[in-house]
Design a protein around this motif. Structure first.
Motif, mmCIF file in Angstrom:
data_model
loop_
_atom_site.group_PDB
_atom_site.id
_atom_site.type_symbol
_atom_site.label_atom_id
_atom_site.label_comp_id
_atom_site.label_asym_id
_atom_site.label_seq_id
_atom_site.Cartn_x
_atom_site.Cartn_y
_atom_site.Cartn_z
ATOM 1 N N THR A 1 0.871 -1.180 0.000
ATOM 2 C CA THR A 1 0.000 0.000 0.000
ATOM 3 C C THR A 1 0.904 1.226 0.000
ATOM 4 N N GLY A 2 0.698 2.121 -0.950
ATOM 5 C CA GLY A 2 1.606 3.247 -1.085
ATOM 6 C C GLY A 2 0.904 4.578 -1.242
ATOM 7 N N VAL A 3 1.646 5.644 -0.922
ATOM 8 C CA VAL A 3 1.158 7.006 -1.067
ATOM 9 C C VAL A 3 2.322 7.885 -1.528
ATOM 10 N N SER A 4 2.036 8.884 -2.327
ATOM 11 C CA SER A 4 3.082 9.796 -2.787
ATOM 12 C C SER A 4 2.539 11.206 -2.922
ATOM 13 N N VAL A 5 3.446 12.169 -2.752
ATOM 14 C CA VAL A 5 3.144 13.577 -2.981
ATOM 15 C C VAL A 5 4.332 14.182 -3.715
ATOM 16 N N SER A 6 4.061 14.891 -4.786
ATOM 17 C CA SER A 6 5.130 15.551 -5.532
ATOM 18 C C SER A 6 4.650 16.917 -5.985
ATOM 19 N N ALA A 7 5.596 17.812 -6.208
ATOM 20 C CA ALA A 7 5.249 19.170 -6.623
ATOM 21 C C ALA A 7 6.263 19.676 -7.639
ATOM 22 N N THR A 8 5.765 20.401 -8.626
ATOM 23 C CA THR A 8 6.607 21.062 -9.618
ATOM 24 C C THR A 8 6.346 22.553 -9.528
ATOM 25 N N PHE A 9 7.400 23.329 -9.279
ATOM 26 C CA PHE A 9 7.268 24.763 -9.057
ATOM 27 C C PHE A 9 7.649 25.545 -10.309
ATOM 28 N N ALA A 10 7.144 26.769 -10.398
ATOM 29 C CA ALA A 10 7.374 27.595 -11.569
ATOM 30 C C ALA A 10 8.842 27.987 -11.726
ATOM 31 N N ASN A 11 9.602 27.950 -10.656
ATOM 32 C CA ASN A 11 11.012 28.351 -10.712
ATOM 33 C C ASN A 11 11.945 27.232 -11.164
ATOM 34 N N GLY A 12 11.379 26.083 -11.587
ATOM 35 C CA GLY A 12 12.196 24.979 -12.080
ATOM 36 C C GLY A 12 12.499 23.911 -11.057
ATOM 37 N N LEU A 13 12.080 24.113 -9.812
ATOM 38 C CA LEU A 13 12.324 23.133 -8.755
ATOM 39 C C LEU A 13 11.218 22.085 -8.742
ATOM 40 N N ALA A 14 11.578 20.851 -8.468
ATOM 41 C CA ALA A 14 10.608 19.764 -8.319
ATOM 42 C C ALA A 14 11.010 18.931 -7.110
ATOM 43 N N ALA A 15 10.027 18.432 -6.360
ATOM 44 C CA ALA A 15 10.302 17.644 -5.168
ATOM 45 C C ALA A 15 9.211 16.600 -4.995
ATOM 46 N N GLY A 16 9.572 15.471 -4.399
ATOM 47 C CA GLY A 16 8.581 14.424 -4.179
ATOM 48 C C GLY A 16 8.986 13.467 -3.090
ATOM 49 N N ILE A 17 7.988 12.825 -2.491
ATOM 50 C CA ILE A 17 8.220 11.813 -1.471
ATOM 51 C C ILE A 17 7.198 10.697 -1.657
ATOM 52 N N GLU A 18 7.622 9.460 -1.432
ATOM 53 C CA GLU A 18 6.728 8.311 -1.544
ATOM 54 C C GLU A 18 6.973 7.378 -0.363
ATOM 55 N N TYR A 19 5.901 6.719 0.066
ATOM 56 C CA TYR A 19 6.001 5.776 1.173
ATOM 57 C C TYR A 19 5.181 4.541 0.821
ATOM 58 N N THR A 20 5.761 3.373 1.051
ATOM 59 C CA THR A 20 5.079 2.110 0.765
ATOM 60 C C THR A 20 5.175 1.191 1.972
ATOM 61 N N ASP A 21 4.029 0.668 2.403
ATOM 62 C CA ASP A 21 3.962 -0.307 3.484
ATOM 63 C C ASP A 21 3.730 -1.679 2.866
ATOM 64 N N MET A 22 4.519 -2.669 3.277
ATOM 65 C CA MET A 22 4.454 -3.995 2.669
ATOM 66 C C MET A 22 4.156 -5.062 3.708
ATOM 67 N N THR A 23 3.463 -6.110 3.273
ATOM 68 C CA THR A 23 3.200 -7.261 4.130
ATOM 69 C C THR A 23 3.564 -8.534 3.387
ATOM 70 N N ASN A 24 3.914 -9.570 4.142
ATOM 71 C CA ASN A 24 4.315 -10.856 3.565
ATOM 72 C C ASN A 24 5.424 -10.687 2.531
ATOM 73 N N SER A 25 6.398 -9.882 2.874
ATOM 74 C CA SER A 25 7.539 -9.611 2.017
ATOM 75 C C SER A 25 8.790 -9.644 2.881
ATOM 76 N N VAL A 26 9.960 -9.625 2.244
ATOM 77 C CA VAL A 26 11.201 -9.530 3.015
ATOM 78 C C VAL A 26 11.390 -8.114 3.562
ATOM 79 N N PHE A 27 10.514 -7.181 3.092
ATOM 80 C CA PHE A 27 10.573 -5.801 3.564
ATOM 81 C C PHE A 27 9.301 -5.427 4.321
ATOM 82 N N ASP A 28 9.454 -4.512 5.281
ATOM 83 C CA ASP A 28 8.305 -3.963 5.997
ATOM 84 C C ASP A 28 7.795 -2.692 5.333
ATOM 85 N N LYS A 29 8.721 -1.842 4.894
ATOM 86 C CA LYS A 29 8.322 -0.573 4.307
ATOM 87 C C LYS A 29 9.449 -0.001 3.464
ATOM 88 N N HIS A 30 9.098 0.979 2.657
ATOM 89 C CA HIS A 30 10.076 1.695 1.832
ATOM 90 C C HIS A 30 9.710 3.169 1.818
#
Length: 328
Positions: A226-255
């Motif tokens: 299950t994942g969620v992300s937020v990203s933004a592109t600004f008029a001055n040429g800057l872009a930024a983003g973050i994503e989070y993923t929660d995992m089950t029954n995997s070798v990973f818990d989250k990313h």
């Protein structure tokens, strides 16, 4: 990318029938790349394939499109760089770098080498303001998460998506297709996204859930994300983003992944960082990537890429590339 139109009237069978178009586009890359033994070992390659080497790659894509009498649009694309390796035109159960779609008032249905609904909905932090590199160094490190659970089976995905204004929704399926010892059926995903325009700043929100067809429901191999992300592109040429993923029954818990990009004139730069928290410490993975590019105009771009990652307490895996990307 420039397209060369091969046939603007490839199919006119009857009066009133819409024309079909076939276009050809391509990309060529040349330069140098370098990586260390740990990187090659992680990719399953001979560890002797290290040190600076020449890099060349040519990618050709055929894109076909058309329209029915009642206004439905349809199309397909074949990536010959991938298709040649995976026999896209020879194996009915292997997408091999090919996609096919049909679109209308009901939305768009796509089948083949395409994103699942979770991947479609989320903005990958590694792609935020990313100008790319020859060897994709910035998106191949151990902490990068670019496909979630897509491709865990035969890689052939069926997705329906619909967009109305700023809102979009998608549902996708991926067949196990005997890729495991026991056929566990169909993997599925659902995703939602919303684009908010704030006077020159665009903010994109994504949310989705996916289950792979890796194991029977409720078992230890029934992988979900299950994942969620937020990203933004600004008029001055800057872009930024973050994503989070929660995992089950995997070798990973989250990313978690974060990315930044900036473009000014012909110059672009990007950085990203990603980290997997493993079920046990030995499964922890993290890494970062850097990319920079200078646009020479006319489809020619100078690219630089660097990536560094680590699995558990292992040796850092590093790679680098530098050269020209040429779009046709």
């Amino acid at each position: 990318m420039k397209n060369i139109l091969f046939a603007s009237t490839a199919l006119v069978a009857f009066g009133g029938a819409a024309a079909a178009d076939v276009a050809l586009s391509g990309r060529a890359e040349m330069g140098i790349f370098k990586n260390n033994a740990a990187f090659q070992a992680a990719k399953g390659n001979p560890v002797t394939e290290v040190g600076a080497q020449f890099f060349t790659d040519i990618d050709v894509t055929f894109t076909m499109s058309g329209e029915t009498d009642n206004g439905l649009t349809f199309g397909a694309s074949v990536d010959l760089d991938e298709g040649g390796n995976q026999a896209a035109t020879k194996n009915n159960s292997d997408d091999g770098g090919a996609t096919i779609f049909i679109s209308g008032g009901f939305g768009t249905v796509t089948m083949g080498d395409t994103d699942g609904a979770l991947d479609w909905a989320l903005t990958d932090a590694g792609n935020v303001g990313n100008p790319g590199s020859l060897a994709d160094d910035e998106t191949t490190h151990a902490g990068y998460n670019g496909a979630y659970l897509d491709g865990g089976n035969d890689g052939q995905i069926l997705r329906w998506d619909y967009t109305s204004g700023a809102f979009g929704v998608a549902v996708s399926l991926e067949d196990d297709n005997g890729s495991n010892a026991v056929n566990t059926g169909i993997g599925y995903a659902i995703g939602f996204k919303y684009a908010l325009d704030l006077s020159g700043t665009t903010v994109n929100f994504g949310l989705g859930h996916q289950r792979a067809a890796d194991g029977a429901p409720g078992t230890a191999t029934d992988a979900k994300a299950t994942g969620v992300s937020v990203s933004a592109t600004f008029a001055n040429g800057l872009a930024a983003g973050i994503e989070y993923t929660d995992m089950t029954n995997s070798v990973f818990d989250k990313h978690i992944g974060v990315g930044l990009g900036y473009t000014t004139g012909a110059f672009s730069i990007h950085a990203n960082y990603g980290k997997y928290d493993g079920v046990v410490a030995a499964n922890d993975q993290k890494g970062y990537g850097l990319a920079a590019a200078y646009d020479l105009g006319g489809g020619a771009v100078v690219h630089f890429g660097y990536g560094s990652g680590k699995v558990g307490a292992g040796v850092s895996q590093k790679s680098m590339s530098l050269g020209l990307g040429l779009s046709f």
